[in-house]
Write an enzyme that holds these catalytic residues in place. Structure first.
Site, PDB file in Angstrom:
ATOM      1  N   ASP A 192     -16.457  40.475 -56.102  1.00 40.10           N
ATOM      2  CA  ASP A 192     -16.569  39.173 -55.442  1.00 40.10           C
ATOM      3  C   ASP A 192     -15.574  39.183 -54.288  1.00 40.10           C
ATOM      4  O   ASP A 192     -14.360  39.158 -54.493  1.00 40.10           O
ATOM      5  CB  ASP A 192     -16.263  38.065 -56.457  1.00 40.10           C
ATOM      6  CG  ASP A 192     -16.419  36.667 -55.866  1.00 40.10           C
ATOM      7  OD1 ASP A 192     -16.241  36.514 -54.642  1.00 40.10           O
ATOM      8  OD2 ASP A 192     -16.687  35.728 -56.642  1.00 40.10           O
ATOM      9  N   ARG A 234     -39.201  31.439 -51.307  1.00 38.82           N
ATOM     10  CA  ARG A 234     -38.717  31.972 -52.589  1.00 38.82           C
ATOM     11  C   ARG A 234     -38.952  33.483 -52.721  1.00 38.82           C
ATOM     12  O   ARG A 234     -38.498  34.109 -53.675  1.00 38.82           O
ATOM     13  CB  ARG A 234     -39.334  31.217 -53.771  1.00 38.82           C
ATOM     14  CG  ARG A 234     -38.672  31.591 -55.101  1.00 38.82           C
ATOM     15  CD  ARG A 234     -39.115  30.742 -56.263  1.00 38.82           C
ATOM     16  NE  ARG A 234     -40.540  30.530 -56.318  1.00 38.82           N
ATOM     17  CZ  ARG A 234     -41.437  31.443 -56.676  1.00 38.82           C
ATOM     18  NH1 ARG A 234     -41.048  32.651 -57.032  1.00 38.82           N
ATOM     19  NH2 ARG A 234     -42.723  31.160 -56.676  1.00 38.82           N
ATOM     20  N   TYR A 268     -13.003  33.744 -61.140  1.00 40.36           N
ATOM     21  CA  TYR A 268     -13.366  32.392 -60.702  1.00 40.36           C
ATOM     22  C   TYR A 268     -13.949  31.637 -61.910  1.00 40.36           C
ATOM     23  O   TYR A 268     -14.722  32.209 -62.694  1.00 40.36           O
ATOM     24  CB  TYR A 268     -14.393  32.505 -59.573  1.00 40.36           C
ATOM     25  CG  TYR A 268     -15.022  31.197 -59.191  1.00 40.36           C
ATOM     26  CD1 TYR A 268     -14.299  30.246 -58.478  1.00 40.36           C
ATOM     27  CD2 TYR A 268     -16.330  30.893 -59.569  1.00 40.36           C
ATOM     28  CE1 TYR A 268     -14.873  29.028 -58.140  1.00 40.36           C
ATOM     29  CE2 TYR A 268     -16.906  29.681 -59.233  1.00 40.36           C
ATOM     30  CZ  TYR A 268     -16.162  28.754 -58.521  1.00 40.36           C
ATOM     31  OH  TYR A 268     -16.734  27.548 -58.191  1.00 40.36           O
ATOM     32  N   LYS A 284     -17.708  29.132 -48.859  1.00 40.63           N
ATOM     33  CA  LYS A 284     -16.293  29.151 -48.505  1.00 40.63           C
ATOM     34  C   LYS A 284     -16.140  29.667 -47.067  1.00 40.63           C
ATOM     35  O   LYS A 284     -16.641  29.053 -46.158  1.00 40.63           O
ATOM     36  CB  LYS A 284     -15.532  29.993 -49.530  1.00 40.63           C
ATOM     37  CG  LYS A 284     -15.913  29.681 -50.994  1.00 40.63           C
ATOM     38  CD  LYS A 284     -15.532  28.292 -51.454  1.00 40.63           C
ATOM     39  CE  LYS A 284     -16.141  27.892 -52.794  1.00 40.63           C
ATOM     40  NZ  LYS A 284     -15.999  28.821 -53.888  1.00 40.63           N
TER      41      LYS A 284
END
Ligand SMILES: *Cc1c(COP(=O)(O)O)cnc(C)c1O
Length: 383
Positions: free
Chosen positions: A175, A51, A105, A200
């Protein structure tokens, strides 16, 4: 690669950049380091923890992506939305204004309208650089765009928007999911931050959820600080899968570009099809922008049937191409945005942005083009 120098071509960087050479065995692939507990004090005096975004497998992916997007550094997240929300939350505060592209999006649209507004951030939506320029207020901090956009593949002039942001002292975020760094490198056009849904094309095999941010060292330091608190990191196994997928990114994108171009031309000539949206077609409204800023036009296209009620039947008739959500994998997928990604909009809202009820979106895969054309040909026959 021993030297991540930018003198290497993109295919070479896909394969070699960032690889963690395996000193134990001399193996060619980065080992997967699964630990969540690391020695402290550590020999280098850094506290390693997943993390904290500093494990070896995270760093491998980050080095590869920084080399591809041609930014100084990168951060890898557990999803595209984790990457996007971290960027927006790390740089915006109550009272700030952020200007967004109107055809975002769906997930980003929800984040902006539901969450940012709840935190007291002013938001507005625009299409052209001129509209963005006219929207700037004394409290504006950030400009955010997607190009090409979903599902109409509209392109926005990235160099002009980057200049606007730099002239006005605003953070510019793009993006770059649809284009990928193989087809478009917004940081070289002056953007400060590139974000991706690595789910993607970057991973490319429809089997990993991940996100990426690429930017300057200063911005990545601030984002690492925020992301450590928000917690949206990616685990070692998924990092390795993403690293493996990235090795073929350039090769895959060449075939996505080629297949989508061929399918776009085929559909445009088909009597059942009223219109095709693909930035590589000379008739696309943003073709001249796309030519300026893209080296390939990508694997996404959408088309309108002459009979808008025929979409479901065409999807049912397809034999190989799979009706499914998501995009960017090796397999071709189709969906009807008015019933899937854009179903939460009203009919009027969809009409306003130009999303017809019969619009079909295709994520064009890398199958043999003859098989793809044959499948669409038989599904559209007699319409
Ligand atoms: C899918 C997608 C996202 C969100 O990514 P997830 O990995 O699903 O969180 C963001 N932007 C674009 C353009 C996308 O296609």
């Amino acid at each position: 690669m021993k030297n991540d120098s930018n003198s290497f071509g993109l295919s070479t960087r896909c394969i070699h950049a960032g690889t963690h050479l395996d000193s134990a065995t001399g193996g060619a692939c980065s080992p997967i380091y699964t630990s969540t507990a690391f020695a402290f004090p550590n020999p280098n005096n850094t506290n390693i923890y997943p993390r904290y975004f500093n494990t070896p497998n995270q760093q491998v992916v980050c080095r590869k992506l920084a080399a591809l997007e041609q930014g100084e550094e990168a951060l890898v997240f557990g999803s595209g939305m984790a990457a996007i929300s971290t960027v927006l939350l790390a740089f915006l505060k109550p009272g700030d204004h952020a200007a967004f592209q109107s055809d975002l999006y769906g997930g980003t649209q929800q984040l902006v309208t539901r969450e940012l507004t709840r935190l007291g951030v002013e938001v507005s939506f625009h299409r052209t650089p001129g509209e963005f320029a006219g929207a700037i207020r004394p409290n504006t901090r950030l400009l955010y765009v997607e190009s090409p956009s979903n599902p109409l593949l509209r392109c926005v002039d990235l160099a002009t928007l980057a200049k606007l942001g730099n002239d006005q002292g605003l953070l510019t975020v793009v993006d770059n999911t649809f284009a990928t760094p193989i087809n478009q490198t917004p940081l070289l056009l002056g953007f400060h931050v590139a974000v991706h849904s690595a789910t993607k094309y970057l991973n490319g095999h429809s089997d990993v959820n991940a996100g990426v941010v690429v930017s300057s060292g200063d911005i990545i330091r601030r984002l690492t600080e925020a992301a450590t608190n928000y917690g949206g990191m990616l685990d070692a196994h998924s990092c390795y899968q993403l690293e493996r997928g990235l090795k073929t990114l350039a090769l895959r994108m060449r075939q996505h570009n080629e297949n989508a171009g061929r399918l776009a031309e085929f559909l445009q000539a088909h009597p059942a099809v009223a219109a095709v949206n693909y930035p590589g077609l000379p008739g696309h409204p943003d073709h001249s922008i796309a030519i300026r800023q893209m080296s390939g036009f990508g694997g996404m296209l959408s088309f309108e049937l002459r009979d808008p009620s025929g979409g479901d039947e065409v999807l049912r008739r397809l034999r190989m191409v799979l009706p499914a959500l998501s995009l960017g994998g090796v397999e071709s997928l189709v969906c009807i945005p008015s019933k899937t990604s854009h179903r939460l909009m009203t009919l009027e809202e969809r009409q306003q942005v130009g999303i017809g009820e019969g619009l079909i979106r295709v994520s064009v895969g890398i199958e043999d083009i003859a098989d793809l054309l044959a499948d669409f040909d038989q599904a559209l026959a007699g319409r």
